[in-house]
Structure formats: C-alpha cells, structure tokens
Design an enzyme around this catalytic site. Structure first.
Site, mmCIF file in Angstrom:
data_model
loop_
_atom_site.group_PDB
_atom_site.id
_atom_site.type_symbol
_atom_site.label_atom_id
_atom_site.label_comp_id
_atom_site.label_asym_id
_atom_site.label_seq_id
_atom_site.Cartn_x
_atom_site.Cartn_y
_atom_site.Cartn_z
ATOM 1 C CD GLU A 250 -1.179 -0.207 3.728
ATOM 2 O OE1 GLU A 250 -2.220 -0.881 3.540
ATOM 3 O OE2 GLU A 250 -0.880 0.289 4.828
ATOM 4 C CG HIS A 312 -3.152 0.420 7.688
ATOM 5 N ND1 HIS A 312 -2.971 -0.373 6.579
ATOM 6 C CD2 HIS A 312 -4.038 -0.237 8.468
ATOM 7 C CE1 HIS A 312 -3.714 -1.460 6.689
ATOM 8 N NE2 HIS A 312 -4.367 -1.394 7.829
#
Length: 737
Positions: A250, A312
């Site tokens: 990511e 996150h």
C-alpha cells in the site's frame, strides 16, 4: 514481455544520480546488524510451534486463544502480571521470564494495551523468545523506534507487527493473531501483506479457487514494522509448502520498491522462481491539508510534503517517497502480475501455478465453507478491531479522546514555537526561492532522519534522500556531524551566517521531535542572497497522537481543526476514519471495514469516490448507521457503496444493520452493498428480502462497482489519478505571473 528493472524510471533514493536500479537494501546494503536478519528463520511456524500469550487472561486473548486451540494451535500457557494459576486449563505465570523457564515457548502473542505494548515486547526480547507477534494498533511511534534499537543489537528474537493481524500457518494449524479461521485451508499460497482486510479477501479467494494457503505473514500497516515485506518474501521463497506468493502492499514508504529489487535478484539466482501476484492499495491518496482555506498560505506552502494517513498509521507518503502507481510499475517490470482487487488473487495465482504444483485435493474449499457454519466461528469481538481505541486523558479522566495518529498544530503556532527559541522566523510572502528541511522517520533504517532539499517542489526520489541518524545519540556531536551534509543538500555554503541559523534550528527540531514524539516536522527556509541571511518562512508540525497521553493537553489544544471538514471531525468522535475528497464530481460515497480494503475500494472507482471511510476491522449496526449518516451529509453523493468483508462479523448481522440504517435514516439515494465472508449468502438474502427500494445486494466486486458507477453519473474529466492537483503552490503561482 516484462521490461528489465534497469529500464524503469525509478532509481534508488540512496543511489548516485543516474543510477538505474533500486538500492539492494535487503541482501547487500541493509543498515541493520546481521544479527537481526538471522532471526528470519523464526517466522517458520507450524505444528511444532509452542505459543504463549502475554495478557493471557484478558478478554480478547481468551477469545483468540480459545479459537486457536480448537483449530489446532499448540498454546502452552501465558503471562498475566501478579497471577500464578491457570486459565483455559493452561498455566499462567506472573512474568515472561518465569513462563519461558517453565514452558520453553517458540512464540509469544502480545495482547496488552497499546501504550503498554512496547514494555511487553521488550520483556519478550529480554527473555529471548524467538518470535514476538504484536497485534495492537497505535503503539506510540517513538516506543517502536526504541524497540528497533534493541532488536538490532540481538540475534534471538524476531518481531511481527505492530498493527498486524499476526502470522498463521494453515498447513501447520498454527495461528498467532486473530485472522478469521473459517477462510483458511491448507494449501500452496504464501501471503505477505501490509493490510489485514485485504489479506482476508485474498485468503477467501484462494480458498475458493481450491489453492489453500501455506504461510501468511501480516507485516502490518505501521510506520516501522518489525518484519518488512521483503523479509516475508524471503521466507516464503524458501518455504517448501509455498508454491505461489501473494504480495499485498500500500501507499507509504519504500518497502514495495525494495521488494521489487529483491524479486529481481531472486529471479536472477533461482532456476525456478515462484510466481508472485501483487496488489498495491492507495492510488487515490490525499494531501495533508485538503480543506485548508485559501487564506492559509502557510498551510498551502507545506501541504504538498505529506499525505493524509489512509487509516493505517503508515499509509501516508512524504516528499520524495514513491506513489502507489510507481510501486506497481516497478513490480510489474520485474515480472510480478498486478491485480486490481484481492478477490482476483485466486484465479490469478492458479493461472501461474506450474502443473506439477497444482493441488489435487478438491475438498479444500468445500471443507472450509463448511467450517464457516461451525458455531465456534460465530462473531467474536477482536482485540485488533476495537475501533481506534479510546484512551483516557490523564488530565481529563472522564473524557474519552479519539486518536488521530497525526496531530497537526496550527501553522502560525509552529512558527511561534521556533521564534520563541530564538530562531529567525518571518512568514513567507510568496517572493523568492525556498529550501526544504524536515525531521521524519526513515522507514528502511527504522530511525529518525533529516530530509533536506534545495527545491521544496521537486518530489523526485533522488532529490530528497533521507539522512538517517541513530537513537540515542548526543545532540551536540550529532549536529556537528549532520550540518555540513545538510548545507550541501540545500545548496548553501557551510558558512558562519548559515550555521548561525541552521545549528539552533536543527538542534531544536531534533529535540522537539524526541521530546514531543514527532512524526514529521517540516520547515521551509527563505534565504536572502543579497543580505546573506536566512529565516524560517513556513513550518508545520505533525506529532504522534497515540503518545498524547504522555504529553498532556498542551499540543492537543494547538490542533488546527480548520484543516478538516466538519464531517471528518464528527467521524472522529464515533471512532471512524473519514476523509472527504475535494472535487465537484465526487459522487460515490464509500463505507468499508478495514483501511487496506477502503483504500482499494476508492482506487477502483475511477476517481469518483467522495470519501474514504474505514470503520475498522469490525463493522457493527451502530458503526454502519453512523457512517451512513455522515456520508449523507455530503450533498455531492448520488450513490453509496458499502463494501464489507465479514471475517469477524457475520454477514447477516451486517445486512440487518444496513437495512435498519436505510430505513431509520430514510435514505433516498441508491445503496449498493457488497457483503463477503462469514454468512455472506445469508446477508445477501436479508437485503434481497427486505423489500427496500434502492438497496441492492451484489457479491461480486466488479459487478458491484459497475452498478455503483451507473448510479454515480459521468466520469470525472481532467483529473489525474493519485495526483495532488487541487493545490497551486506559491512557486507555480509565481511562474504564472
């Protein structure tokens, strides 16, 4: 045919100018001591692995330990301070050392509160437990930096996490973490993933395809994880049960770029390399200050240098780091197959399996689907999925405060702080060149670093190479060592007038970074060539909100809430991570559980997503209702896409929550609900039989996206995917004039 890596546009941030390949950090250039690399073998868990729990008698440890034992994991006991008895029929010890002496564990699962987790990890390192798995989110960043400084000095213990679902061997029936067990089946797919929810979808997809899994390593979405993607890949490449590999990355950091370099070397040295299929989430990244008013020149000056954290803690990009699209390009260049959605992993991996590696057991998927109906796997509240845990403010014990991870203070206040320390500051008025100087984290070395550049608006990876420095180090000799290199990087002479400003500025930035637990402290320097003088023209400071309970309310009171939309601030109060995307043609509202899946969802909506919304790993009827209410406040939204993977939450419960919210909120626009995972068929039936007009249940991701796009209106034009084109920098304005 794939191009050789040397022909790509991306060169190493640590290579010499003109270099054509990514620096080989993993095999030949790592900054870590050899000792910690020797602990990679500890990731090879299986039926032999003896596991203990730290925080064993806690609610979540009890739930996960019970399920893991029933699945076949060899849990031998645990630790709870002050207790010497039994729990779940297993011994409980007051200290890790005493548990190790009696039980001789191979691994420990850390199940304690985030602010206590670092101490628990350190206790496990001191007891020389081979594998330490930390699942909690929001362990303070500087706590983890100190843990890494310890890990580098030893060769016994390997850390997985934090902010990780853990590690699991489907072949060996060993689960250390909280992965949803019904979707796992013994097989041939190895998984290395930053995102928990994306890995669960990948597991379900490979189970459905009849492949099953071998070893799944959740490295986690933290800024400085204990195990990186490259290290996980090296273990999977040597694992006899693994025949193909799924890689899930990511936005944020360079781990995927380093992985591409490792894969290139792996292909060169292996006669029969294992096929790799990858997914990278975060193409639709957002700048830090999407909603900074136009009058906030100071924010507009620095907003290009840091992105919003997309759920996150580590899912954000700073100046010079690669975009998700660049990561995808480099991985494809070294022979990796790229996919758009985790549901595609099963068929993509199956197509790349060699005939001799194909699994002959047709019962894998069937058996696992049967397991999903086992009462043992009904919904359980999980430790990791507690929604961005509320903490009690030591100064206001009755008030729960939501962690945002990046606490950004007002721009003028940032300048005032520096001015109060005697550093020349004058707000930049838009005339003359600026230079960039910042303190942040080098994710490769897992240490603080200096970022310095003569051109703030050149985001080339070669233009802003981190200058790491170790912890701990005495300040005065450190500054003397760093200053000549900083001057070189900002293209100014290492002379008396320059040092007069730079020395106290760097010293104060480092001190502030350490004392107030910074994440990113940015300054823009204005150098007057005629007067040979330098001042700080702009600044913005990010601190780690997860550590705010140690600092008191001072920095919290300086937070600039004008940088966020009202919906974003309201979502925080409900424990939701919501980011409103700018643009008049953003017509699709999104509601997703899990940061990785939320990123991937908006990536696939052709730049029409109006928002990013992560409910966390667990979606309940209440969180779904509140999320829908916030999304509906955005008048641009014409359709809502609910994309839930029910690993820990049953699909019919989610569906009932969606139906209830649809009726209670009197929703007048279409809602497309994709519910996958546990009891997904029952969930679809709940929606289909509800009789609610405008509410649709679609299981296939591509079909759901197509339906949503039909309702979302014409595709937005003249917008580049992933580009921060909403802001016009002062430099660009000057060029236009």
């Amino acid at each position: 045919m794939h191009r050789a890596l040397g022909t790509t546009r991306y060169a190493s941030r640590r290579s010499l100018p003109g270099a054509r390949v990514i620096h080989q950090r993993f095999l030949s250039g790592t900054s870590e001591l050899r000792g910690y690399k020797d602990t990679l073998q500890n990731l090879r868990i299986g039926s032999h692995t003896r596991v203990i729990f730290q925080g064993f008698t806690g609610k979540q440890a009890t739930v996960d330990a019970t399920d893991s034992i029933a699945w076949g994991t060899k849990i031998v006991g645990g630790v709870t301070p002050g207790r010497s008895d039994t729990h779940l029929g297993l011994p409980v010890f007051p200290t890790v050392r005493s548990a190790v002496e009696e039980l001789n564990p191979d691994a420990t699962a850390i199940y304690v509160a985030a602010h206590q987790a670092a101490a628990a990890i350190q206790e496990a390192i001191e007891a020389e437990i081979p594998l330490i798995v930390a699942v909690a989110e929001h362990i303070p960043l500087h706590d983890m930096l100190k843990i890494h400084s310890i890990l580098k000095t030893q060769s016994r213990s390997r850390l997985v996490g934090p902010n990780s679902p853990g590690i699991i061997s489907a072949v060996g029936k060993c689960r250390i973490g909280f992965q949803p067990l019904p979707f796992f089946s013994p097989g041939s797919v190895g998984i290395a993933a930053k995102s928990g929810t994306l890995s669960y979808e990948a597991v379900a997809s490979t189970t459905k395809a009849g492949l099953g899994q071998s070893l799944c390593i959740g490295v986690g979405g933290d800024i400085v994880p204990g195990t990186r993607l490259t290290e996980a890949l090296s273990v999977l490449a040597e694992d006899n049960d693994t025949k193909v590999i799924a890689l899930i990355g990511e936005i944020g950091g360079e781990d995927e770029m380093n992985a591409a370099n490792w894969i290139q070397e792996y292909h060169a040295r292996s006669n029969s390399p294992k096929p790799i299929v990858a997914l990278i989430a975060g193409r639709t990244e957002q700048p830090a200050y999407t909603y900074a008013p136009a009058s906030h020149l100071q924010h507009r000056l620095v907003s290009e240098f840091s992105g919003r954290a997309m759920g996150h803690a580590g899912a954000f990009r700073v100046s010079g780091q690669p975009k998700a699209k660049e990561k995808m390009t480099v991985l494809e260049d070294v022979g990796v197959t790229l996919i758009d959605h985790p549901g595609q992993f099963g068929e993509a991996l199956k197509s790349r399996l060699r005939p001799e590696d194909r699994i002959s057991s047709p019962g894998i998927a069937t058996a696992t689907l049967a397991d999903m109906k086992n009462p043992m796997f009904e919904q359980r509240r999980d430790f990791h999925t507690l929604r961005r845990p509320f903490i009690r403010d030591a100064y206001h014990p009755s008030a729960a405060k939501q962690q945002t991870r990046h606490l950004t203070i007002r721009a003028q206040q940032s300048l005032d702080i520096l001015g109060s320390k005697g550093i020349p500051c004058e707000p930049y008025k838009g005339k003359g060149p600026l230079r960039y100087l910042a303190i942040s984290i080098d994710r490769d070395t897992r240490t603080p670093c200096i970022l310095a550049s003569p051109d703030p608006y050149n985001h080339s990876p070669l233009h802003n190479i981190p200058l790491p420095y170790p912890l701990p180090e005495k300040l005065e000799p450190l500054i003397r060592r760093l200053l000549p290199e900083i001057c070189k990087r900002i293209a100014l002479p290492h002379s008396g007038p320059i040092k007069k400003v730079l020395y106290p500025l760097v010293a104060n930035l480092i001190q502030m970074f350490n004392d107030s637990e910074g994440v990113l402290l940015v300054t823009l320097l204005h150098y007057n060539n005629t007067q040979r003088g330098m001042k700080v023209g702009s600044a913005h400071f990010h601190f780690d909100d997860a550590a705010s309970f140690r600092r008191g309310p001072e920095l919290q009171s300086l937070r600039d809430t004008s940088l966020y939309s009202p919906e974003e601030l309201e979502a925080e109060k409900s424990g939701l991570v919501y980011i409103k995307f700018p643009g008049p043609r953003k017509t699709i509202g999104t509601l997703v559980n899990g940061a990785g899946l939320a990123m991937n969802t908006v990536d696939n909506l052709q730049n029409k997503a109006a928002n990013f919304l992560d409910t966390g790993g667990k979606a309940t009827s209440e969180t779904v209702k509140e999320a829908l209410r916030i999304i509906l406040r955005d008048e641009r939204v014409k359709v809502i896409f609910v994309n839930i993977f029910g690993g820990l939450t049953k699909g019919d419960m989610i569906a009932e929550g969606v139906c209830s919210a649809f009726k209670e909120l009197d929703i007048k626009i279409p809602v497309v609900a994709r519910i996958r995972g546990t009891r997904e068929e029952e969930g679809r039936k709940v929606i289909e039989q509800s009789g609610l007009e405008g509410l649709y249940a679609i299981g296939d991701f591509d079909q759901a996206v197509s339906k949503v796009m039909d309702f979302g209106g014409p595709e937005e034009m003249a917008t580049v995917e992933g580009e921060w084109d909403w802001i016009k920098s002062p430099k660009h304005e000057a060029e236009e004039e």
